[in-house]
Design a protein around this motif. Structure first.
Motif, PDB file in Angstrom:
ATOM      1  N   GLU A   1     -19.016  13.952  32.648  1.00 45.64           N
ATOM      2  CA  GLU A   1     -19.295  13.554  31.264  1.00 45.64           C
ATOM      3  C   GLU A   1     -18.366  14.310  30.313  1.00 45.64           C
ATOM      4  OE1 GLU A   1     -23.804  12.937  30.602  1.00 45.64           O
ATOM      5  OE2 GLU A   1     -23.668  14.530  32.118  1.00 45.64           O
ATOM      6  N   LYS A   2     -17.117  14.367  30.651  1.00 42.70           N
ATOM      7  CA  LYS A   2     -16.170  15.168  29.873  1.00 42.70           C
ATOM      8  C   LYS A   2     -15.954  14.594  28.471  1.00 42.70           C
ATOM      9  CE  LYS A   2     -13.590  17.361  33.612  1.00 42.70           C
ATOM     10  NZ  LYS A   2     -12.261  17.628  34.209  1.00 42.70           N
ATOM     11  N   VAL A   3     -15.689  15.524  27.559  1.00 38.10           N
ATOM     12  CA  VAL A   3     -15.397  15.139  26.190  1.00 38.10           C
ATOM     13  C   VAL A   3     -13.915  15.335  25.911  1.00 38.10           C
ATOM     14  CG1 VAL A   3     -15.929  17.444  25.277  1.00 38.10           C
ATOM     15  CG2 VAL A   3     -15.994  15.477  23.748  1.00 38.10           C
ATOM     16  N   THR A   4     -13.340  14.388  25.191  1.00 38.96           N
ATOM     17  CA  THR A   4     -11.945  14.478  24.741  1.00 38.96           C
ATOM     18  C   THR A   4     -11.941  14.515  23.220  1.00 38.96           C
ATOM     19  OG1 THR A   4     -11.134  13.223  26.654  1.00 38.96           O
ATOM     20  CG2 THR A   4      -9.682  13.365  24.725  1.00 38.96           C
TER      21      THR A   4
ATOM     22  N   ALA B   1     -15.277  22.748  23.806  1.00 36.84           N
ATOM     23  CA  ALA B   1     -15.186  21.495  24.575  1.00 36.84           C
ATOM     24  C   ALA B   1     -14.873  21.787  26.038  1.00 36.84           C
ATOM     25  CB  ALA B   1     -14.130  20.583  23.964  1.00 36.84           C
ATOM     26  N   ASP B   2     -14.009  22.772  26.270  1.00 33.70           N
ATOM     27  CA  ASP B   2     -13.677  23.149  27.653  1.00 33.70           C
ATOM     28  C   ASP B   2     -14.912  23.689  28.378  1.00 33.70           C
ATOM     29  OD1 ASP B   2     -11.058  22.384  27.250  1.00 33.70           O
ATOM     30  OD2 ASP B   2     -10.336  24.421  26.851  1.00 33.70           O
ATOM     31  N   GLU B   3     -15.733  24.457  27.662  1.00 41.30           N
ATOM     32  CA  GLU B   3     -16.973  24.958  28.262  1.00 41.30           C
ATOM     33  C   GLU B   3     -17.877  23.799  28.653  1.00 41.30           C
ATOM     34  OE1 GLU B   3     -18.996  27.812  25.841  1.00 41.30           O
ATOM     35  OE2 GLU B   3     -17.206  29.040  25.513  1.00 41.30           O
ATOM     36  N   TRP B   4     -18.014  22.845  27.755  1.00 43.38           N
ATOM     37  CA  TRP B   4     -18.819  21.657  28.051  1.00 43.38           C
ATOM     38  C   TRP B   4     -18.268  20.936  29.279  1.00 43.38           C
ATOM     39  CZ3 TRP B   4     -23.106  18.785  26.845  1.00 43.38           C
ATOM     40  CH2 TRP B   4     -23.087  17.447  27.245  1.00 43.38           C
ATOM     41  N   ASN B   5     -16.963  20.729  29.301  1.00 48.00           N
ATOM     42  CA  ASN B   5     -16.348  19.968  30.389  1.00 48.00           C
ATOM     43  C   ASN B   5     -16.516  20.650  31.740  1.00 48.00           C
ATOM     44  OD1 ASN B   5     -15.554  17.970  28.627  1.00 48.00           O
ATOM     45  ND2 ASN B   5     -13.471  18.766  28.367  1.00 48.00           N
ATOM     46  N   SER B   6     -16.475  21.982  31.759  1.00 53.96           N
ATOM     47  CA  SER B   6     -16.627  22.696  33.024  1.00 53.96           C
ATOM     48  C   SER B   6     -18.044  22.536  33.575  1.00 53.96           C
ATOM     49  CB  SER B   6     -16.302  24.182  32.842  1.00 53.96           C
ATOM     50  OG  SER B   6     -17.273  24.825  32.033  1.00 53.96           O
TER      51      SER B   6
END
Length: 435
Positions: free
Chosen positions: A74-77, A64-69
């Protein structure tokens, strides 16, 4: 894909959805008609939430952190749900019933697809945007409802028999292939001074979804079925009786210790890791945790895995795993779709296998020699998945699994006879699956 391309793609999908809606829909559970939270089109971009069970490895958050960076807008929680699969399902259903947009992407047990799709709690996904031919076919089928794709397989699962290789080697016995051999192997191992007080066998036998899995495996491993491919229940049979009797007699003889009827996955895992079990029916995720060298496992390097035993030979696993689906009520469906593509990619699945030992759904990962060297159980696991039997694929799955749990637990604990339990279960399942 660039941001502009993603927007154009979403627009094209929106047009396609309108055209399809104009042509009419078969009512097959969310593929057509208006959907709450932004319509049928997979459009809308922005922050999303991912509802999932407990992240025991931390790798889910890492991905998820990779996606958010890479997607700062469009961050995921991650929203962690309770440990129990039943509680996870209930929480997701409660949110869907009030049309809440709290969850965007749902981490669904493979058997929930029909129920969630039929109730229009999740939306149909574009099959041509996923290279489904690169996934394990049994896993792909779990994401479909009425031949339409509603969820993408990210984790698969097949039951494995974990066993204390050090103790079996010392006792001079081979991993058992049948239930009779399991009993004989346990008897031989328990003659060792260091194993005298060790429990023999456990699975997931508490009254929850794991019991449905273990009961279904016992029935399939004796040649029976719970609900056939035609959707009709068939548990009032000799084969089903043989399977349930294995669990009943194993508890009576203490082959299954008393404590094991309270075990879910984690309770059993901790018992095995603490050296309290000789044999343990479990999913592949246990491999990495039981091999931990940080002092949390007393059996690291001392165990191996084998196929589940059955009545007359190797048994049949229930097909497990988790699929990712998009909530019908989230406004940011385009972002949710891209997140599922990211998480189901070969790179993400390799990362997850290395971190968690969970079963990937990408076929190629089972053939990578480096991975097989690190996880020697992969060929056994692949066979388990390919030969696995699905749990009942029914719309009223919640009621069906509750009925199975009630009947199986009653028989195992001695509250009812096997004959009474299966006769009553047959009647109940016929009611629940009647058209």
């Amino acid at each position: 894909m660039s941001a502009g391309a993603r927007v154009r793609s979403a627009a094209l999908l929106a047009v396609a959805a309108v055209v399809l809606a104009a042509c009419g829909d078969d009512g097959g559970g969310g593929g057509g008609g208006d959907q709450p939270g932004g319509g049928t089109a997979l459009e809308g971009r922005g922050p999303i939430t991912f509802a999932s069970g407990k992240d025991t490895s931390g790798n889910m958050q890492k991905l998820a952190d990779e996606w958010n960076s890479e997607h700062p807008d469009e961050k995921v929680t991650i929203t962690e749900l309770p440990e129990s699969a039943d509680d996870q399902r209930n929480r997701m259903i409660q949110n869907a019933q009030v049309k809440s947009d709290e969850f965007s992407v749902l981490n669904l047990d493979v058997i929930w697809t029909a129920e969630f799709a039929a109730n229009r709690w999740i939306v149909e996904l574009p099959q041509d945007e996923f290279d489904l031919d690169q996934f394990l076919e049994p896993a792909v089928e779990t994401g479909k409802y009425r031949d339409k794709l509603y969820a993408v397989p990210v984790y698969s699962d097949g039951g494995l028999m974990y066993y204390r290789k050090d103790l079996l080697d010392k006792a001079g016995v081979q991993p058992p292939e049948t239930w009779d051999e399991l009993t004989a192997a346990c008897t031989a191992v328990k003659k060792l001074p260091e194993a005298k007080n060790t429990g023999c066998y456990a699975g997931q036998l508490d009254k929850y979804e794991g019991l449905t899995v273990n009961f279904s495996e016992a029935v399939a491993s004796s040649g029976g079925t719970v609900v056939g491919e035609d959707g009709k229940p068939d548990v009032n049979t000799q084969e089903a009786k043989d399977g349930l009797n294995f669990l009943v007699e194993a508890r009576k003889s203490n082959l299954i210790p008393q404590a094991a009827i309270t075990y879910k996955e984690e309770e059993g895992r901790r018992a095995f890791q603490d050296g309290g079990l000789i044999f343990h029916r479990q999913w592949p995720y246990q491999w990495a945790l039981a091999n931990a060298t940080d002092g949390s496992s007393k059996v690291a390097g001392k165990f191996d895995v084998a196929p589940l035993p059955g009545k007359d030979g190797p048994g049949v696993s229930s097909l497990g795993g988790h699929n990712f689906a998009i909530s019908a009520f989230t406004p940011n469906k385009a972002t949710a779709l891209d997140f599922i593509k990211f998480f189901s990619s070969e790179e993400a699945q390799r990362s997850n296998l290395l971190a968690t030992s969970q079963a990937p759904t990408r076929s190629a990962l089972y053939e990578e020699q480096e991975l097989v060297d690190k996880f020697p159980y992969l060929p056994t696991l692949l066979s388990s998945i390919e030969n696995a039997a699905p749990r009942p694929r029914v719309v009223r799955y919640g009621d069906v699994t509750a009925a199975i749990q009630e009947a199986a637990y009653g028989a195992i604990t001695g509250e009812t006879t096997t004959d009474e339990a299966l006769e009553q279960l047959q009647t109940k399942l016929e009611e629940l699956t009647a058209e």
